[in-house]
Design a protein around this motif. Structure first.
Motif: not given
Length: 75
Positions: A33-38
């Motif tokens: 998810x984008x949380x992993x990206x952040x």
């Protein structure tokens, strides 16, 4: 982080409005998810095997369109 931001960051990669190429790019890097990206941040992503700037740019544009790109600056 606001509740709406948390919801967007938690959406599975495959459910985001991104190109198939970008979704595969993120999955190849192990992003769920984008949380992993952040959490991984700019430097972490750029040093991963399989990184490419075209898909990375699409992710950044998506984050910017959702007023989330500033979260990358904290990493």
């Amino acid at each position: 982080m606001e509740i709406n931001n948390e919801i967007i960051l938690s959406i599975p990669i495959e459910d985001l409005a991104l190109s198939q190429e970008c979704k595969m790019f993120l999955k190849t890097l192990g992003m769920l998810n984008l949380k992993d990206v952040i959490i991984t941040g700019w430097t972490g992503l750029r040093t991963m095997k399989g990184f490419n700037y075209v898909s990375f740019n699409e992710v950044i544009r998506f984050l910017d369109a959702n007023d989330l790109v500033h979260l990358m600056e904290k990493q």
